[in-house]
Design a protein around this motif. Structure first.
Motif, PDB file in Angstrom:
ATOM      1  N   ARG A  38       0.825  -1.216   0.000  1.00  0.00           N
ATOM      2  CA  ARG A  38       0.000   0.000   0.000  1.00  0.00           C
ATOM      3  C   ARG A  38       0.860   1.268   0.000  1.00  0.00           C
ATOM      4  O   ARG A  38       0.808   2.063  -0.932  1.00  0.00           O
ATOM      5  CB  ARG A  38      -0.934  -0.013   1.210  1.00  0.00           C
ATOM      6  N   ILE A  39       1.658   1.421   1.064  1.00  0.00           N
ATOM      7  CA  ILE A  39       2.410   2.684   1.139  1.00  0.00           C
ATOM      8  C   ILE A  39       3.574   2.702   0.142  1.00  0.00           C
ATOM      9  O   ILE A  39       3.991   3.752  -0.331  1.00  0.00           O
ATOM     10  CB  ILE A  39       2.914   2.953   2.588  1.00  0.00           C
ATOM     11  N   ASP A  72       9.753  -7.033  -3.721  1.00  0.00           N
ATOM     12  CA  ASP A  72       8.704  -7.502  -2.820  1.00  0.00           C
ATOM     13  C   ASP A  72       8.731  -9.034  -2.842  1.00  0.00           C
ATOM     14  O   ASP A  72       8.898  -9.631  -3.915  1.00  0.00           O
ATOM     15  CB  ASP A  72       7.314  -6.992  -3.250  1.00  0.00           C
ATOM     16  N   CYS A  73       8.583  -9.623  -1.644  1.00  0.00           N
ATOM     17  CA  CYS A  73       8.612 -11.086  -1.599  1.00  0.00           C
ATOM     18  C   CYS A  73       7.298 -11.664  -2.136  1.00  0.00           C
ATOM     19  O   CYS A  73       7.217 -12.859  -2.421  1.00  0.00           O
ATOM     20  CB  CYS A  73       8.902 -11.575  -0.182  1.00  0.00           C
ATOM     21  N   ARG A  77       2.636  -8.841  -6.285  1.00  0.00           N
ATOM     22  CA  ARG A  77       2.789  -7.400  -6.053  1.00  0.00           C
ATOM     23  C   ARG A  77       3.979  -6.853  -6.830  1.00  0.00           C
ATOM     24  O   ARG A  77       3.913  -5.771  -7.417  1.00  0.00           O
ATOM     25  CB  ARG A  77       2.948  -7.128  -4.564  1.00  0.00           C
ATOM     26  N   VAL A 114       8.166  -2.183   4.232  1.00  0.00           N
ATOM     27  CA  VAL A 114       7.613  -3.519   4.493  1.00  0.00           C
ATOM     28  C   VAL A 114       6.793  -3.487   5.779  1.00  0.00           C
ATOM     29  O   VAL A 114       6.779  -2.488   6.494  1.00  0.00           O
ATOM     30  CB  VAL A 114       8.753  -4.562   4.601  1.00  0.00           C
ATOM     31  N   ASN A 115       6.137  -4.582   6.074  1.00  0.00           N
ATOM     32  CA  ASN A 115       5.313  -4.655   7.284  1.00  0.00           C
ATOM     33  C   ASN A 115       6.204  -4.533   8.536  1.00  0.00           C
ATOM     34  O   ASN A 115       7.376  -4.885   8.504  1.00  0.00           O
ATOM     35  CB  ASN A 115       4.553  -5.988   7.319  1.00  0.00           C
ATOM     36  N   GLU A 116       5.587  -4.073   9.614  1.00  0.00           N
ATOM     37  CA  GLU A 116       6.323  -3.779  10.859  1.00  0.00           C
ATOM     38  C   GLU A 116       7.242  -4.922  11.293  1.00  0.00           C
ATOM     39  O   GLU A 116       8.370  -4.698  11.718  1.00  0.00           O
ATOM     40  CB  GLU A 116       5.347  -3.508  12.007  1.00  0.00           C
ATOM     41  N   HIS A 119      10.585  -4.749   9.695  1.00  0.00           N
ATOM     42  CA  HIS A 119      11.359  -3.498   9.683  1.00  0.00           C
ATOM     43  C   HIS A 119      12.807  -3.729  10.114  1.00  0.00           C
ATOM     44  O   HIS A 119      13.742  -3.270   9.449  1.00  0.00           O
ATOM     45  CB  HIS A 119      10.727  -2.451  10.607  1.00  0.00           C
ATOM     46  N   GLU A 122      14.823  -5.923   7.464  1.00  0.00           N
ATOM     47  CA  GLU A 122      14.981  -5.237   6.172  1.00  0.00           C
ATOM     48  C   GLU A 122      15.747  -3.928   6.299  1.00  0.00           C
ATOM     49  O   GLU A 122      16.488  -3.547   5.394  1.00  0.00           O
ATOM     50  CB  GLU A 122      13.614  -5.015   5.516  1.00  0.00           C
ATOM     51  N   GLU A 137       9.774   3.329   6.802  1.00  0.00           N
ATOM     52  CA  GLU A 137       8.385   3.592   7.182  1.00  0.00           C
ATOM     53  C   GLU A 137       8.237   3.560   8.705  1.00  0.00           C
ATOM     54  O   GLU A 137       9.007   2.928   9.415  1.00  0.00           O
ATOM     55  CB  GLU A 137       7.439   2.559   6.521  1.00  0.00           C
ATOM     56  N   LYS A 138       7.249   4.247   9.177  1.00  0.00           N
ATOM     57  CA  LYS A 138       6.936   4.237  10.609  1.00  0.00           C
ATOM     58  C   LYS A 138       6.205   2.935  10.956  1.00  0.00           C
ATOM     59  O   LYS A 138       5.620   2.341  10.039  1.00  0.00           O
ATOM     60  CB  LYS A 138       6.109   5.470  10.983  1.00  0.00           C
ATOM     61  N   GLU A 166       4.763  11.500   8.332  1.00  0.00           N
ATOM     62  CA  GLU A 166       4.451  12.405   7.230  1.00  0.00           C
ATOM     63  C   GLU A 166       3.951  13.788   7.638  1.00  0.00           C
ATOM     64  O   GLU A 166       4.119  14.763   6.900  1.00  0.00           O
ATOM     65  CB  GLU A 166       3.408  11.739   6.326  1.00  0.00           C
TER      66      GLU A 166
HETATM   67  N1  NAD Z   1       3.341   6.721   6.806  1.00  0.00           N
HETATM   68  C1  NAD Z   1       2.083   6.296   6.713  1.00  0.00           C
HETATM   69  O1  NAD Z   1       1.136   7.057   6.843  1.00  0.00           O
HETATM   70  C2  NAD Z   1       1.813   4.835   6.456  1.00  0.00           C
HETATM   71  C3  NAD Z   1       0.638   4.417   5.847  1.00  0.00           C
HETATM   72  C4  NAD Z   1       0.462   3.057   5.617  1.00  0.00           C
HETATM   73  C5  NAD Z   1       1.433   2.157   6.043  1.00  0.00           C
HETATM   74  N2  NAD Z   1       2.550   2.609   6.671  1.00  0.00           N
HETATM   75  C6  NAD Z   1       3.601   1.687   7.148  1.00  0.00           C
HETATM   76  O2  NAD Z   1       4.225   1.110   6.006  1.00  0.00           O
HETATM   77  C7  NAD Z   1       4.568  -0.236   6.270  1.00  0.00           C
HETATM   78  C8  NAD Z   1       3.888  -1.113   5.224  1.00  0.00           C
HETATM   79  O3  NAD Z   1       2.504  -0.977   5.357  1.00  0.00           O
HETATM   80  P1  NAD Z   1       1.516  -1.275   4.137  1.00  0.00           P
HETATM   81  O4  NAD Z   1       0.188  -0.816   4.582  1.00  0.00           O
HETATM   82  O5  NAD Z   1       2.070  -0.744   2.889  1.00  0.00           O
HETATM   83  O6  NAD Z   1       1.562  -2.866   4.144  1.00  0.00           O
HETATM   84  P2  NAD Z   1       1.307  -3.848   2.917  1.00  0.00           P
HETATM   85  O7  NAD Z   1       1.104  -5.193   3.522  1.00  0.00           O
HETATM   86  O8  NAD Z   1       0.272  -3.301   2.004  1.00  0.00           O
HETATM   87  O9  NAD Z   1       2.707  -3.829   2.130  1.00  0.00           O
HETATM   88  C9  NAD Z   1       3.892  -4.341   2.656  1.00  0.00           C
HETATM   89  C10 NAD Z   1       4.605  -5.074   1.530  1.00  0.00           C
HETATM   90  O10 NAD Z   1       5.880  -5.472   2.013  1.00  0.00           O
HETATM   91  C11 NAD Z   1       6.144  -6.768   1.487  1.00  0.00           C
HETATM   92  N3  NAD Z   1       7.153  -7.408   2.337  1.00  0.00           N
HETATM   93  C12 NAD Z   1       7.028  -7.776   3.621  1.00  0.00           C
HETATM   94  N4  NAD Z   1       8.192  -8.272   4.076  1.00  0.00           N
HETATM   95  C13 NAD Z   1       9.061  -8.203   3.043  1.00  0.00           C
HETATM   96  C14 NAD Z   1      10.423  -8.553   2.884  1.00  0.00           C
HETATM   97  N5  NAD Z   1      11.119  -9.052   3.900  1.00  0.00           N
HETATM   98  N6  NAD Z   1      11.007  -8.353   1.686  1.00  0.00           N
HETATM   99  C15 NAD Z   1      10.301  -7.838   0.646  1.00  0.00           C
HETATM  100  N7  NAD Z   1       9.007  -7.487   0.737  1.00  0.00           N
HETATM  101  C16 NAD Z   1       8.406  -7.650   1.928  1.00  0.00           C
HETATM  102  C17 NAD Z   1       4.804  -7.472   1.498  1.00  0.00           C
HETATM  103  O11 NAD Z   1       4.775  -8.573   0.616  1.00  0.00           O
HETATM  104  C18 NAD Z   1       3.883  -6.356   1.075  1.00  0.00           C
HETATM  105  O12 NAD Z   1       3.677  -6.298  -0.327  1.00  0.00           O
HETATM  106  C19 NAD Z   1       4.128  -0.520   7.696  1.00  0.00           C
HETATM  107  O13 NAD Z   1       5.207  -0.303   8.539  1.00  0.00           O
HETATM  108  C20 NAD Z   1       3.058   0.529   7.954  1.00  0.00           C
HETATM  109  O14 NAD Z   1       2.930   0.877   9.301  1.00  0.00           O
HETATM  110  C21 NAD Z   1       2.758   3.919   6.854  1.00  0.00           C
END
Ligand code: NAD
Length: 363
Positions: A38-39, A72-73, A77, A114-116, A119, A122, A137-138, A166
């Protein structure tokens, strides 16, 4: 290799990361996005959001940056991202693991989105690949112990890290910060985040899927950024647990020498999403949050002779807040020795400490 220019005479934000400011100055910077969810990518296609709203779109929109790779793993995606980039006549390399990415390309900027739960791993891998800057990312990580490992690696490899809180980059919050001196002494602050996501329970610590850390990091960060206060030793009240023992509400109270009454409240049983801060001064008031920014100042009352009331202040806030593009521009300015990082790693670690103090009282 980038040509080297040391930063001179530019005031640095708190945070060791700013020690590295400007040592990689040049015209165009290469970037890789790790995590194309997403982000990282797809929020950039949300028609309701102010765009750019993802790292891919914000990096693409910056003329000083060229995206050379993504990873992305999740194969689907990654492939979707590749098709999108090709549709925009770009041809970055696409990888299904970051090991492959770092083995093949050496970007100036690595975005870790990536997901928390990933973090720490990665971000460490990104740092060890020695880019000029990591945009993380936070929240920084699942807890401060992990965050300190990131900090230690950043320091060992001399890689600055900025965290995407942000609102620090958003024109409405910057206007609020500029307006603060006009509202006199701050009497009280109410910061509130309401959503349907559970606030806290220990079983969610392993992946960070609870709002205290997931969205709470934004709330604490912007309070600290706006007010320039350190928050510690909270008194936590109003704790509400659901039938499964999961925390759904709390309010943390703080008092500092300058501001006697600061409240941070979170709800995880609201059937809506809301994020906002209300700052009451002796001469005015600021109410700012998702979708609104209101600035009030004291004027002679139209209603009562001899009284003063609060009236709308004439403040120009651009319709477009630039919250994402300004973040990316700050990265470019930092690398070009034009500005310090606005959201350095140490600031985000301080946010995490505040959240952990609250968490200790929710356990
Ligand atoms: N700043 C903001 O306002 C904001 C908004 C949304 C999300 N986020 C943060 O961004 C991060 C991701 O959130 P999201 O909503 O995009 O999640 P998401 O699940 O939509 O996307 C995360 C992506 O990372 C990939 N991934 C996970 N582990 C991986 C790895 N080891 N190697 C490669 N790819 C990997 C997943 O397959 C997935 O496609 C989180 O930390 C979330 O808190 C921040």
């Amino acid at each position: 290799m980038p040509f080297l220019v040391r930063a001179q005479g530019v005031p640095a934000c708190p945070g060791a990361d700013n020690d590295f400011m400007g040592i990689f100055a040049r015209k165009k910077y290469t970037a890789a996005v790790v995590g194309l969810g997403r982000i990282g990518f797809s929020l950039g296609m949300d028609a309701k959001r102010e765009q750019p709203a993802s790292h891919t779109m914000a990096l693409m929109a910056n003329r000083s940056i060229e995206i050379i790779a993504g990873a992305d793993c999740d194969v689907h995606r990654a492939d979707e991202w590749k098709s999108f980039m090709e549709s925009k006549r770009r041809a970055p390399a696409v990888f299904y693991s970051t090991k492959e990415l770092y083995g093949s390309v050496h970007p100036d900027i690595v975005v870790v989105a990536v997901n928390e739960a990933s973090h720490l791993g990665e971000c460490l891998d990104a740092i060890q690949s020695r880019p000029s800057l990591v945009i993380l990312e936070k929240p920084v990580a699942l807890d401060t112990a992990e965050a300190m490992k990131i900090r230690a690696a950043a320091s060992e490899f001399s890689v600055p890290v900025m965290v995407n809180h942000e609102r620090r980059f958003s024109a409405d919050y910057i206007a609020a910060r500029d307006f603060l001196p006009r509202i006199g002494e701050i009497q009280r602050v109410r910061a509130e985040l309401d959503s349907g996501l559970r606030v806290y329970a220990p079983q969610f610590e392993k992946d960070g899927s609870y709002s205290l850390i997931h969205d709470g990091t934004h709330l604490v960060d912007i309070v600290r950024f706006l007010l320039g206060v350190e928050l510690s030793s909270p008194r936590v009240t109003g704790i509400f647990r659901d039938k499964d023992g999961i925390v759904r509400n709390f309010t943390a109270h703080y008092a500092t020498s300058r501001i006697p009454d600061i409240e941070i409240s979170m709800s995880g049983r609201s059937k809506f999403f809301s994020f906002g801060i209300d700052i009451l001064g002796t001469l005015g008031r600021i109410c700012i949050g998702n979708g609104y920014a209101k600035f009030y100042e004291r004027r002679e009352s139209r209603l009562y002779t001899g009284f003063y009331s609060l009236s709308n202040a004439k403040i120009r806030v651009p319709k477009k807040t630039g919250y994402f593009s300004n973040m990316v521009q700050n990265a470019v300015d930092f690398l070009s020795a034009r500005a310090p990082l606005v959201s350095p790693l140490d600031e985000a670690i301080a946010d995490l400490r505040v959240l952990e103090e609250i968490k200790a009282q929710l356990k």
